[in-house]
Design a protein around this motif. Structure first.
Motif, PDB file in Angstrom:
ATOM      1  N   ARG A  13       5.902  -6.890  -3.261  1.00 40.98           N
ATOM      2  CA  ARG A  13       4.643  -6.745  -2.525  1.00 40.98           C
ATOM      3  C   ARG A  13       4.173  -5.290  -2.556  1.00 40.98           C
ATOM      4  O   ARG A  13       2.992  -5.006  -2.743  1.00 40.98           O
ATOM      5  N   ASN A  14       5.110  -4.374  -2.361  1.00 42.33           N
ATOM      6  CA  ASN A  14       4.773  -2.952  -2.439  1.00 42.33           C
ATOM      7  C   ASN A  14       4.182  -2.613  -3.801  1.00 42.33           C
ATOM      8  O   ASN A  14       3.204  -1.859  -3.908  1.00 42.33           O
ATOM      9  N   ALA A  15       4.794  -3.155  -4.852  1.00 44.43           N
ATOM     10  CA  ALA A  15       4.310  -2.881  -6.207  1.00 44.43           C
ATOM     11  C   ALA A  15       2.898  -3.422  -6.408  1.00 44.43           C
ATOM     12  O   ALA A  15       2.066  -2.785  -7.060  1.00 44.43           O
ATOM     13  N   VAL A  16       2.620  -4.594  -5.839  1.00 45.09           N
ATOM     14  CA  VAL A  16       1.276  -5.162  -5.950  1.00 45.09           C
ATOM     15  C   VAL A  16       0.267  -4.275  -5.229  1.00 45.09           C
ATOM     16  O   VAL A  16      -0.807  -3.964  -5.759  1.00 45.09           O
ATOM     17  N   TYR A  17       0.604  -3.854  -4.010  1.00 42.70           N
ATOM     18  CA  TYR A  17      -0.298  -2.978  -3.249  1.00 42.70           C
ATOM     19  C   TYR A  17      -0.531  -1.660  -3.985  1.00 42.70           C
ATOM     20  O   TYR A  17      -1.663  -1.167  -4.058  1.00 42.70           O
ATOM     21  N   ASP A  18       0.548  -1.083  -4.522  1.00 39.63           N
ATOM     22  CA  ASP A  18       0.406   0.178  -5.254  1.00 39.63           C
ATOM     23  C   ASP A  18      -0.471  -0.007  -6.492  1.00 39.63           C
ATOM     24  O   ASP A  18      -1.296   0.847  -6.816  1.00 39.63           O
ATOM     25  N   LEU A  19      -0.266  -1.126  -7.184  1.00 44.10           N
ATOM     26  CA  LEU A  19      -1.063  -1.376  -8.387  1.00 44.10           C
ATOM     27  C   LEU A  19      -2.535  -1.537  -8.029  1.00 44.10           C
ATOM     28  O   LEU A  19      -3.412  -1.005  -8.720  1.00 44.10           O
ATOM     29  N   LEU A  20      -2.818  -2.266  -6.956  1.00 44.48           N
ATOM     30  CA  LEU A  20      -4.221  -2.441  -6.551  1.00 44.48           C
ATOM     31  C   LEU A  20      -4.853  -1.105  -6.197  1.00 44.48           C
ATOM     32  O   LEU A  20      -6.009  -0.837  -6.544  1.00 44.48           O
ATOM     33  N   GLN A  21      -4.093  -0.251  -5.514  1.00 44.76           N
ATOM     34  CA  GLN A  21      -4.617   1.080  -5.186  1.00 44.76           C
ATOM     35  C   GLN A  21      -4.864   1.888  -6.459  1.00 44.76           C
ATOM     36  O   GLN A  21      -5.919   2.512  -6.622  1.00 44.76           O
ATOM     37  N   ASN A  22      -3.903   1.856  -7.371  1.00 46.47           N
ATOM     38  CA  ASN A  22      -4.022   2.654  -8.593  1.00 46.47           C
ATOM     39  C   ASN A  22      -5.144   2.144  -9.494  1.00 46.47           C
ATOM     40  O   ASN A  22      -5.877   2.938 -10.094  1.00 46.47           O
ATOM     41  N   ILE A  23      -5.271   0.810  -9.588  1.00 47.29           N
ATOM     42  CA  ILE A  23      -6.304   0.272 -10.484  1.00 47.29           C
ATOM     43  C   ILE A  23      -7.685   0.585  -9.930  1.00 47.29           C
ATOM     44  O   ILE A  23      -8.603   0.926 -10.688  1.00 47.29           O
ATOM     45  N   GLU A  24      -7.868   0.492  -8.611  1.00 46.79           N
ATOM     46  CA  GLU A  24      -9.182   0.803  -8.048  1.00 46.79           C
ATOM     47  C   GLU A  24      -9.488   2.289  -8.183  1.00 46.79           C
ATOM     48  O   GLU A  24     -10.608   2.674  -8.532  1.00 46.79           O
ATOM     49  N   SER A  25      -8.494   3.130  -7.899  1.00 49.70           N
ATOM     50  CA  SER A  25      -8.704   4.576  -8.051  1.00 49.70           C
ATOM     51  C   SER A  25      -9.028   4.936  -9.488  1.00 49.70           C
ATOM     52  O   SER A  25      -9.931   5.732  -9.766  1.00 49.70           O
ATOM     53  N   SER A  26      -8.285   4.349 -10.427  1.00 47.71           N
ATOM     54  CA  SER A  26      -8.530   4.635 -11.844  1.00 47.71           C
ATOM     55  C   SER A  26      -9.900   4.130 -12.274  1.00 47.71           C
ATOM     56  O   SER A  26     -10.610   4.787 -13.046  1.00 47.71           O
ATOM     57  N   TYR A  27     -10.295   2.968 -11.766  1.00 52.44           N
ATOM     58  CA  TYR A  27     -11.605   2.400 -12.105  1.00 52.44           C
ATOM     59  C   TYR A  27     -12.725   3.336 -11.670  1.00 52.44           C
ATOM     60  O   TYR A  27     -13.644   3.617 -12.449  1.00 52.44           O
ATOM     61  N   ALA A  59      -1.187  -0.597  10.352  1.00 47.05           N
ATOM     62  CA  ALA A  59      -0.210   0.060   9.480  1.00 47.05           C
ATOM     63  C   ALA A  59       1.216  -0.238   9.932  1.00 47.05           C
ATOM     64  O   ALA A  59       2.103  -0.490   9.106  1.00 47.05           O
ATOM     65  N   LEU A  60       1.448  -0.221  11.241  1.00 47.75           N
ATOM     66  CA  LEU A  60       2.789  -0.515  11.762  1.00 47.75           C
ATOM     67  C   LEU A  60       3.175  -1.965  11.483  1.00 47.75           C
ATOM     68  O   LEU A  60       4.343  -2.259  11.201  1.00 47.75           O
ATOM     69  N   ASP A  61       2.199  -2.857  11.563  1.00 47.63           N
ATOM     70  CA  ASP A  61       2.485  -4.282  11.340  1.00 47.63           C
ATOM     71  C   ASP A  61       2.706  -4.607   9.868  1.00 47.63           C
ATOM     72  O   ASP A  61       3.363  -5.607   9.557  1.00 47.63           O
ATOM     73  N   ASN A  62       2.148  -3.795   8.976  1.00 51.93           N
ATOM     74  CA  ASN A  62       2.179  -4.127   7.546  1.00 51.93           C
ATOM     75  C   ASN A  62       2.923  -3.090   6.710  1.00 51.93           C
ATOM     76  O   ASN A  62       2.665  -2.982   5.507  1.00 51.93           O
ATOM     77  N   ASN A  63       3.841  -2.364   7.351  1.00 45.77           N
ATOM     78  CA  ASN A  63       4.559  -1.313   6.627  1.00 45.77           C
ATOM     79  C   ASN A  63       5.789  -1.892   5.940  1.00 45.77           C
ATOM     80  O   ASN A  63       6.790  -2.206   6.583  1.00 45.77           O
ATOM     81  N   PHE A  64       5.718  -2.059   4.627  1.00 43.26           N
ATOM     82  CA  PHE A  64       6.826  -2.647   3.890  1.00 43.26           C
ATOM     83  C   PHE A  64       8.041  -1.734   3.858  1.00 43.26           C
ATOM     84  O   PHE A  64       9.181  -2.209   3.788  1.00 43.26           O
TER      85      PHE A  64
END
Length: 505
Positions: free
Chosen positions: A179-193, A301-306
């Motif tokens: 899940r962390n990897a998915v969130y990181d990828l979504l952040q990176n892909i949007e930032s890169s876009y 953030a506290l509720d969703n901190n992996f």
């Protein structure tokens, strides 16, 4: 690939990789779908939950029944001479077979049920009679049941199920890391876009400035010809045009670098991609980002901190290790109870088993085993190490939560600041546009110098670049805050329908 079935289907339905350019605009949503389906790092990570689940199955299999069988055969033939010079001869034939099933139970005990059969036949040679004598055939069968239960070490469900619970915790960690990897990828892909979009808009701005500089150079040359300006003004216009061309060259390089970064994240950068490939993307959003109340963001953030969830699972694994380490300190005291029905027959194995089933004979036994390593230094040391690791993990959990608080505060402030800078940048651009138009009119009327006009143009260029900076910074801050808050999936309308399978709506 099993991990993203819907995203994979979307990727195959609308492939976008070409050798030279992309005629159609690549939307952010399409880029995300392709990244979810093809990103190599995510595909590697997506295998971890499956590997971890297999480890759970492996640990649970320790309680599966085991079928066993044994077969032994021995024969001997011996001749010798006695004191009278006579030859003696003995023979023996011994055979045994066993078939059974054993099962380990969660209390630590071992239950074994088996059927056993043995055959013994022996004889000796009588020289006076000139034949083999004795050696009656004996067939023996038994139906046995044995239960061995540890009374101290390895006793109880807590100890025997600890490896299973630890494996299940590791499986949950693998899922959280995915899940962390998915969130990181979504952040990176949007930032890169949006960085690619920013590079395009900077190139377009420089291109617009280039056209304006060419126009100013033509006007300067005409004014010089008419005697309305000097050669210096023309040289300044030529230098200004050269600077604009240099900016475009750098912008083109930035576009290519940003394109490669985006293609790498979508998993579609390979040797078939041309060195000058371009990807058409949307323009940077011009609207100001929304900013929720800080306390709401912090609670989300506290509720969703992996990271804290992963650390809590690590504490769970260490707790199971503590149980096992504490168990290793106990003495081994195993109690075994066994009981059998037996049957004997001088004729056949079948008859002996019939005797056993008729319960013509029985036997039983009790066995007690004690074992204790002297001093138990190794077990005690292992327990102390585990307790120290638990202390470390608890401190690490507190540190993670502290870092999260700092990160949320910083990300919230960054977005708040970026929004204010964006508003200010828009005002500055409006002011500089009015200033440039005024100076251009004055220059055309001969009321201003070319140098002042160039300075006004540069101020306008810088204001527009600052606006692009503010737009990119705002959206990057918004993306970062969504990642910290744990709302990245909602931001892109993605639902996580199973432990390892996010789907797009």
């Amino acid at each position: 690939m099993k991990f993203f079935p819907l995203a994979t289907a979307l990727a195959f339905a609308c492939p976008f990789l070409a050798h030279n350019s992309f005629a159609e605009e690549l939307t952010l949503r399409a880029a995300i779908d392709r990244a979810l389906a093809n990103n190599l790092g995510l595909r590697i990570q997506s295998l971890e939950p499956e590997i971890a689940q297999e480890a759970v199955t492996s640990q649970e299999s320790q309680f599966d029944p085991t079928v066993f069988s044994r077969a032994n055969l021995s024969q001997s033939d011996l001749e010798w001479e006695n004191s009278e010079g006579r030859t003696n001869q003995t023979t023996s034939d011994s055979r045994s077979y066993a078939l059974g099933v054993s099962k380990r139970v969660s209390s630590g005990g071992q239950l074994t049920a088996s059927a056993n059969q043995s055959r013994n036949d022996g004889s000796s040679f009588n020289p006076e009679l000139g034949q083999l004598v004795g050696g009656e055939l004996s067939e023996r069968a038994s139906l046995s049941l044995e239960f061995t239960q540890p009374l101290l070490r390895d006793f109880g469900r807590d100890v025997n199920l600890a490896p299973v619970r630890r494996a299940k915790s590791q499986a949950r960690v693998a899922d959280l890391e995915t899940r962390n990897a998915v969130y990181d990828l979504l952040q990176n892909i949007e930032s890169s876009y949006w960085r690619l979009s920013d590079s395009y808009q900077r190139r377009d701005l420089h291109q617009s400035n280039l056209e304006l500089s060419e126009k100013l150079l033509e006007e300067s040359r005409e004014r010089e010809r008419l005697g309305l300006s000097t050669k210096i003004d023309t040289l300044q216009a030529e230098a200004n045009l050269a600077q604009r061309k240099e900016q475009i060259i750098r912008s083109e390089q930035s576009i290519l670098e940003a394109t490669d970064a985006l293609l790498s994240l979508t998993g579609e950068l390979d040797d078939s991609v041309d060195l000058a490939t371009n990807v058409s993307v949307s323009q940077l959003p011009n609207n100001e980002a929304t900013l929720d109340n800080f306390q709401i963001v912090l609670q989300n953030a506290l509720d969703n901190n992996f990271d804290s969830d992963i650390q809590e699972e690590i504490l769970e694994q260490l707790e199971q290790s503590r149980i096992l380490a504490k168990n290793a300190k106990r003495p081994q005291v195993d109690l075994s109870l066994s009981s059998s029905y037996i049957g004997l027959s001088p004729e056949s194995a079948k008859d002996s088993f019939e005797e056993a089933f008729d319960r013509r004979g029985d036997d039983w036994g009790i066995r007690l085993v004690f074992n204790l390593p002297w001093g138990q230094r190794g077990a005690k040391s292992q327990l102390r190490q585990t307790l120290h690791r638990i202390d470390q993990a608890e401190l690490r959990l507190a540190e993670i939560k502290q870092d999260l608080l700092r990160t949320v505060r910083s990300a919230w402030r960054e977005l708040d600041t970026s929004r204010q800078q964006l508003s200010a940048a828009k005002l500055v651009v409006a002011l500089q546009e009015a200033t440039f138009e005024q100076e251009q009119s004055k220059y055309e009327e001969g009321l201003s110098t070319f140098r002042i006009l160039l300075e006004a143009q540069r101020d306008l260029d810088q204001a527009k670049l600052s606006l692009l900076d503010a737009q990119l910074a705002t959206i990057q801050a918004e993306v970062a805050l969504a990642r910290v808050e744990g709302s990245t999936l909602e931001r892109h309308s993605i639902e996580w329908n199973s432990p390892s399978s996010p789907d797009r709506n």
